[in-house]
Write an enzyme that holds these catalytic residues in place. Structure first.
Site, mmCIF file in Angstrom:
data_model
loop_
_atom_site.group_PDB
_atom_site.id
_atom_site.type_symbol
_atom_site.label_atom_id
_atom_site.label_comp_id
_atom_site.label_asym_id
_atom_site.label_seq_id
_atom_site.Cartn_x
_atom_site.Cartn_y
_atom_site.Cartn_z
ATOM 1 N N GLY A 30 0.816 -1.217 0.000
ATOM 2 C CA GLY A 30 0.000 0.000 0.000
ATOM 3 C C GLY A 30 0.850 1.269 0.000
ATOM 4 N N GLY A 42 -7.316 -3.718 -4.480
ATOM 5 C CA GLY A 42 -7.333 -2.870 -3.292
ATOM 6 C C GLY A 42 -8.225 -3.410 -2.185
ATOM 7 C CG MET A 74 -5.408 7.278 -5.049
ATOM 8 S SD MET A 74 -4.306 6.610 -3.790
ATOM 9 C CE MET A 74 -2.784 6.351 -4.684
ATOM 10 C CB THR A 85 12.804 3.296 0.049
ATOM 11 O OG1 THR A 85 13.738 2.307 -0.402
ATOM 12 C CG2 THR A 85 12.814 3.331 1.568
ATOM 13 C CG HIS A 86 9.573 -1.238 -1.977
ATOM 14 N ND1 HIS A 86 8.448 -0.883 -1.272
ATOM 15 C CD2 HIS A 86 9.256 -1.075 -3.290
ATOM 16 C CE1 HIS A 86 7.499 -0.523 -2.127
ATOM 17 N NE2 HIS A 86 7.967 -0.617 -3.346
HETATM 18 P P1 A3P Z 1 -3.772 -5.327 -4.767
HETATM 19 O O1 A3P Z 1 -2.834 -5.897 -5.787
HETATM 20 O O2 A3P Z 1 -4.128 -6.331 -3.712
HETATM 21 O O3 A3P Z 1 -4.967 -4.703 -5.357
HETATM 22 P P2 A3P Z 1 2.081 -0.767 -3.436
HETATM 23 O O4 A3P Z 1 1.559 0.597 -3.598
HETATM 24 O O5 A3P Z 1 2.927 -0.938 -2.212
HETATM 25 O O6 A3P Z 1 2.735 -1.271 -4.693
HETATM 26 O O7 A3P Z 1 0.823 -1.713 -3.150
HETATM 27 C C1 A3P Z 1 -0.087 -1.994 -4.169
HETATM 28 C C2 A3P Z 1 -1.353 -2.559 -3.550
HETATM 29 O O8 A3P Z 1 -2.063 -1.495 -2.881
HETATM 30 C C3 A3P Z 1 -2.282 -3.114 -4.606
HETATM 31 O O9 A3P Z 1 -2.992 -4.174 -3.977
HETATM 32 C C4 A3P Z 1 -3.154 -1.893 -4.876
HETATM 33 O O10 A3P Z 1 -4.375 -2.181 -5.491
HETATM 34 C C5 A3P Z 1 -3.350 -1.381 -3.454
HETATM 35 N N1 A3P Z 1 -3.784 0.022 -3.429
HETATM 36 C C6 A3P Z 1 -3.309 1.063 -4.129
HETATM 37 N N2 A3P Z 1 -3.978 2.190 -3.862
HETATM 38 C C7 A3P Z 1 -4.910 1.853 -2.961
HETATM 39 C C8 A3P Z 1 -5.937 2.591 -2.292
HETATM 40 N N3 A3P Z 1 -6.115 3.881 -2.522
HETATM 41 N N4 A3P Z 1 -6.733 1.930 -1.413
HETATM 42 C C9 A3P Z 1 -6.551 0.617 -1.184
HETATM 43 N N5 A3P Z 1 -5.603 -0.139 -1.792
HETATM 44 C C10 A3P Z 1 -4.796 0.471 -2.673
#
Ligand code: A3P
Length: 278
Positions: A44, A243, A219, A91-92
């Protein structure tokens, strides 16, 4: 496609000097008001980064930037140096690989955790859909790789244990821990907690407006405009996939679930980290 640095694997980013630049990262100069969003991939990060960027400007307005342009391991030093303050970086990578100067200045860190089963599913989809990875394995194949940590940024377990150690060893360091699941369940409350940690005054209206602009659907619609469709399988950007909490149940077999739980118990036996499932 993967850069190895002292036994740590990160994806390569599209600039030619990536390896040299990455090696110099510990020497980069921080600023007192730098903020860092840290998370294992797919926890997230985009969501939290967007919330923080709005809170920081105390306006429910999308800033003209994306998380990727502020990703430590994805940028050159010159770019890092020229970003306007306040810099909201993300960062990761591990705490020990961060610029040393962040630690000297005790720049605030927001650390996001997500249920590792949902992370596994999200990361599988990411690796399968981002063409650069050239990954076409099955979920079953990926599941084993993920458990072993044979993916970029390494093992979720090692990463999570490392942050736990960092917080134990540096109790005075300002780190705010958040859970993806709590953000989903009670985002208004979590956004207020973030604001408090960042010492930013907010009204209930502002929190509600930020929450609304940072909803998954909004988003997805806005941020996908920045994606290059040619980088994605079937030209379909997949950064905003579902999400949701608990999508792992649609992917894990009963045997995989048992194996995962057993593995988790072994790896995390000494850990006090609490994983949220809803
Ligand atoms: P899913 O693949 O389970 O949908 P990161 O940003 O660390 O790469 O994480 C991506 C994950 O966060 C994805 O999960 C994405 O859909 C989810 N994500 C991105 N924006 C979000 C939001 N506004 N609310 C909830 N989940 C979100």
């Amino acid at each position: 496609k993967i850069l190895e640095h002292e036994g740590f694997y990160i994806p390569t980013f599209p600039y030619p000097t990536h390896a040299q630049e990455y090696a110099t990262l510990p020497t980069w100069k921080a600023r007192d008001d730098d903020l860092l969003v840290c998370a294992y991939p797919k926890s997230g990060t985009h969501w939290l980064w967007e919330v923080v960027s709005m809170l920081k400007q105390q306006k429910a307005e999308r800033i003209d930037a994306i998380k990727e342009w502020n990703m430590l391991e994805g940028m050159e030093q010159a770019n890092f140096d020229s970003l306007p303050s306040p810099r909201i970086l993300n960062t990761h990578i591990y705490f020990r690989h961060l610029p040393k100067d962040f630690k000297n200045r005790k720049c605030k860190i927001l650390y996001m955790l997500r249920n590792p089963k949902d992370v596994a599913v999200s990361f599988y989809n990411h690796h399968s859909k981002v063409l650069e990875y050239e990954y076409s394995g099955s979920w079953e194949h990926y599941f084993t790789r993920y458990l072993k940590g044979d993916v970029d940024y390494g093992s979720w377990f090692e990463y999570t244990l490392d942050w736990e150690r960092v917080m134990e060893d540096n109790p005075e360091y300002p780190i705010h821990t958040l859970h993806y699941e709590s953000m989903k369940q009670n985002s208004l409350n979590e956004i207020k907690r973030i604001a408090k940690f960042l010492e930013i005054e907010v009204t209930d209206d502002l929190v509600r407006e930020i929450d609304d602009l940072c909803s998954f659907e909004k988003m997805k619609k806005e941020k996908n405009k920045h994606e290059d469709v040619n980088e994605w399988k079937d030209k379909e950007p997949g950064m905003y996939r579902k999400g949701q909490v608990g999508d792992w149940k649609n992917w894990f077999t009963v045997a995989q679930d048992d194996l995962f739980d057993k593995f988790y118990k072994e790896k995390m036996s000494k850990s006090k980290v609490k994983i949220h499932s809803s």
